[in-house]
Scaffold this motif. Structure first.
Motif, short mmCIF file in Angstrom:
data_model
loop_
_atom_site.label_atom_id
_atom_site.label_comp_id
_atom_site.label_asym_id
_atom_site.label_seq_id
_atom_site.Cartn_x
_atom_site.Cartn_y
_atom_site.Cartn_z
N PRO A 25 0.66 -1.08 -0.16
CA PRO A 25 0.20 -0.14 -0.01
C PRO A 25 0.81 1.16 -0.06
N ASN A 68 -5.29 -4.17 -6.10
CA ASN A 68 -6.00 -2.97 -5.59
C ASN A 68 -7.04 -3.13 -4.38
N GLN A 69 -7.67 -4.36 -4.51
CA GLN A 69 -8.73 -4.29 -3.37
C GLN A 69 -7.98 -4.36 -1.85
N ARG A 72 -5.67 -0.49 -2.06
CA ARG A 72 -6.47 0.92 -2.28
C ARG A 72 -5.62 1.65 -2.72
N ASN A 73 -4.53 1.33 -3.52
CA ASN A 73 -3.68 2.56 -4.00
C ASN A 73 -4.22 3.32 -4.95
N SER A 75 -7.24 4.68 -4.64
CA SER A 75 -7.93 5.50 -3.94
C SER A 75 -6.83 6.49 -3.48
N SER A 76 -5.85 6.07 -3.09
CA SER A 76 -4.47 7.18 -2.47
C SER A 76 -4.35 7.78 -3.59
N LYS A 128 -16.95 2.29 -5.90
CA LYS A 128 -16.37 1.54 -4.73
C LYS A 128 -14.92 1.40 -5.00
N LYS A 129 -14.31 1.12 -6.07
CA LYS A 129 -12.98 1.08 -6.05
C LYS A 129 -12.18 2.36 -5.91
N PHE A 132 -12.96 6.10 -0.34
CA PHE A 132 -12.02 6.45 0.74
C PHE A 132 -12.72 6.14 2.18
N GLN A 133 -12.36 5.00 2.72
CA GLN A 133 -13.02 4.49 3.70
C GLN A 133 -12.54 5.14 5.30
N CYS A 138 -17.83 6.67 4.16
CA CYS A 138 -16.97 6.25 3.00
C CYS A 138 -17.18 7.38 2.10
#
Length: 649
Positions: A25, A68-69, A72-73, A75-76, A128-129, A132-133, A138
């Protein structure tokens, strides 16, 4: 990527790109982002280059998809871009080219990921992908991205150091809207459209509409000199040898010319058309971009008119827009924009109706009709519908016969040394009807052609002899075709589908013939004294009336034409040496004493264009077909399901 110069060939060895796609990550604060955004790759500008890039990075993005799941890159990455986007306005003001350049590169990476994933995922999955949680909520980063792209286009001025960023914003927003459109047409819902039409994105709707329309009006290409690296100096970027966009070193065998690569004005127009042609039928919210486009006011009008809609918060020089539209009516994107403005923007429509240079627009439209077979059918329809919209105005119908056109070189069927604009319009429209009946029998097309001629008929004046000859000749040609179809139907050999087709052809022919007769009748009823050449042409082909008179569907209207024909035939029969000039002179004198009270009154020919009940079923696929064919984005036939599943007409 990174500080070294990269090429598509060695992307698979790029360390920073592997970090993004890998299993570790990356936080939003990781210094690796600066290295990743400092790449010196020639970012694809054309459709073919985008396709090459997508193909070359397919394996990398498969790795990203699998990791990615957990990481979460993506999202970053989006959070980093959004953080940078909020600082862009200040950076542009301070001329911080390095920061702007890196932000543009970050957006290109985001767009590249979209280009891969839109083939596989629906809107809800992509949201969803790219979310940012947090502990108890979210955050939808895609909605934030859509808003930021709008704000960049509105707030960051277009100049040398920001041109590439603007271009990336337009293309990325187009990809987002494609994802949204797929969802919208499937279940009439879209989170992204709701954000842009009804949520935070709608706050800048009027400003974005003005910005895109201004880009289009200015027709300012992005010069090649703008597509260069930022100035080197004391920065973290040390290895920029060839610059961001070393276009000057591109192969001369590239599929797209340089001017097409910097077609910024038309890409802006494409985005505007996409925004304004979705969500036009929504009950729960209105489309603020469409409202703004269809109600902005003229900046040169001294009378300040209050906007009809809150989003119509801008003024634009109508004369500049009019000139740009006229110059670019060979482009179907422009034709669609003009159609929207004429159909639903009352102030601009009134401006066009009264414009002193109306021939520029009409001639451009007639040229498109004349080319006919060389253009896509939708472009032909739009050009014809615009002529129909123009013909709804009495002043327009009258004025076009006062404008003289000399030697239109594009009309290659015959040399026309001098013809009125109205006469030229009649020639081209009758030609379109004849070609359509012979080749395609497209009822929609010939109905609009006839409606346009019918609106003009009561204003026919001083038509060129060739105009009259073509109009009457069309009547004769179609009648011969009708007789031939009737004879075929009498044959016992014609059955099943062939008989049904012939019956349909006969119905179309009779409908066209009836309308042509009514058009001639309207011209004689309202402008007999100004139509000596038309009377002469009817007399010359008088035998066609003898045939049509025997058909019950034509008897009433032919009776009026018989009255005209018989009256002038009797006068001409008294001439001792009836040459052409003597006959025309006799007709001219006879018009003064013609007993108009003997003509039966028919309802006035007046037609108005009305859109279909569900116009989005036609316009949404049409707009996306233009995106597919004219944008620099890479589309495969499988991607563009919008243009195939909902095709209309």
């Amino acid at each position: 990527m990174g500080a070294q110069c990269s090429s598509i060939a060695n992307l698979s060895n790029n360390e920073q790109l592997f970090q993004l796609c890998g299993s570790i990550p990356l936080t939003a604060n990781d210094p690796a982002w600066n290295q990743l955004f400092s790449f010196n790759l020639q970012i694809p500008l054309s459709n073919s280059e985008n396709h090459e890039f997508i193909e070359a990075t397919a394996n990398l993005f498969q790795v990203l998809e699998s990791n990615n799941q957990a990481t979460r890159n993506t999202s970053s990455l989006l959070r980093v871009f959004l953080a940078r986007a909020t600082e862009l306005k200040a950076s542009a003001q301070c001329d911080n080219r390095i920061f702007i350049w890196q932000t543009c590169n970050a957006l290109f990476i985001v767009r590249s990921i979209f280009s891969h994933w839109i083939r596989l995922e629906k809107e809800a999955v992509l949201i969803k992908k790219f979310s940012f949680q947090q502990e108890d909520s979210c955050e939808s980063l895609l909605e934030n991205l859509a808003v930021q792209l709008v704000e960049i286009l509105v707030d960051v001025p277009l100049r040398e150091e920001t041109a590439l960023l603007h271009r990336e914003c337009i293309q990325t927003l187009m990809l987002l809207l494609f994802v949204a459109a797929s969802s919208y047409l499937t279940n009439n819902k879209s989170i992204i459209f709701k954000c842009l039409m009804h949520g935070p994105g709608a706050l800048h709707a009027g400003l974005l509409t003005r910005t895109l329309l201004q880009h289009y009006c200015q027709q300012q290409p992005v010069p090649v000199r703008w597509l260069r690296k930022p100035e080197q100096g004391g920065s973290i970027v040390l290895g920029l040898a060839t610059g961001l966009w070393s276009l000057l070193s591109r192969s001369s065998s590239s599929a797209e010319p340089v001017d097409a690569l910097s077609d910024f004005a038309n890409q802006s127009l494409l985005l505007l058309l996409v925004l304004t042609n979705h969500c036009s039928m929504e009950k729960n919210w209105s489309n603020p971009y469409r409202q703004a486009l269809l109600s902005f006011t003229d900046s040169q009008d001294p009378v300040q008119v209050s906007p009809v809609h809150p989003s119509a918060c801008f003024r634009l020089d109508y004369s500049v827009l009019y000139s740009t539209l006229c110059d670019r009516l060979g482009d179907e994107r422009t034709t669609l924009l003009l159609y929207m403005l004429l159909h639903q923007h009352q102030q601009f429509r009134n401006y066009v109706y009264t414009h002193a240079d109306i021939q520029r627009m009409v001639i451009a439209l007639l040229q498109e009709l004349f080319k006919g077979d060389d253009e896509g059918s939708h472009h032909l329809y739009m050009s014809l519908i615009i002529l129909l919209l123009l013909s709804e105005d009495e002043g327009f119908n009258s004025n076009i016969h006062n404008v003289i056109i000399r030697n239109p070189l594009w009309y290659t069927d015959r040399v026309l040394n001098e013809v009125s604009l109205g006469g030229l319009a009649v020639i081209v429209i009758t030609r379109t009807i004849q070609r359509n009946i012979v080749k395609a029998s497209d009822k929609y097309l010939h109905t609009n052609c006839l409606a346009t001629l019918a609106n003009m008929a009561a204003y026919f004046r001083r038509l060129h002899p060739y105009t009259c000859e073509r109009l009457v000749s069309l009547l004769c040609t179609l009648n011969k075709r009708r007789i031939r179809v009737v004879q075929q139907l009498k044959s016992s050999d014609v059955e099943g589908a062939s008989r049904e087709q012939l019956e349909q052809d006969l119905s179309i022919l009779e409908e066209v013939l009836r309308m042509l007769l009514e058009i001639l009748n309207a011209a004689f009823t309202h402008q007999l004294g100004c139509n000596q050449n038309l009377i002469y042409s009817v007399l010359h082909k008088k035998e066609v009336l003898d045939v049509l008179r025997r058909h019950p569907a034509f008897q009433d209207i032919v009776a009026n034409l018989d009255t005209v024909s018989n009256y002038f035939s009797n006068r001409i029969s008294q001439l001792s040496e009836p040459g052409v000039n003597e006959i025309l002179h006799s007709i001219q004198l006879g018009c003064v004493d013609f007993p108009k009270d003997q003509l039966k009154k028919f309802p006035e020919l007046k037609f108005r264009y009305v859109e279909e009940d569900q116009p989005e079923e036609f316009f949404i696929p049409y707009v996306w077909s233009m995106v597919q064919s004219t944008s620099a984005l890479c589309w495969s036939n499988d991607d563009m399901t919008i243009g195939s599943e909902n095709e209309a007409k």
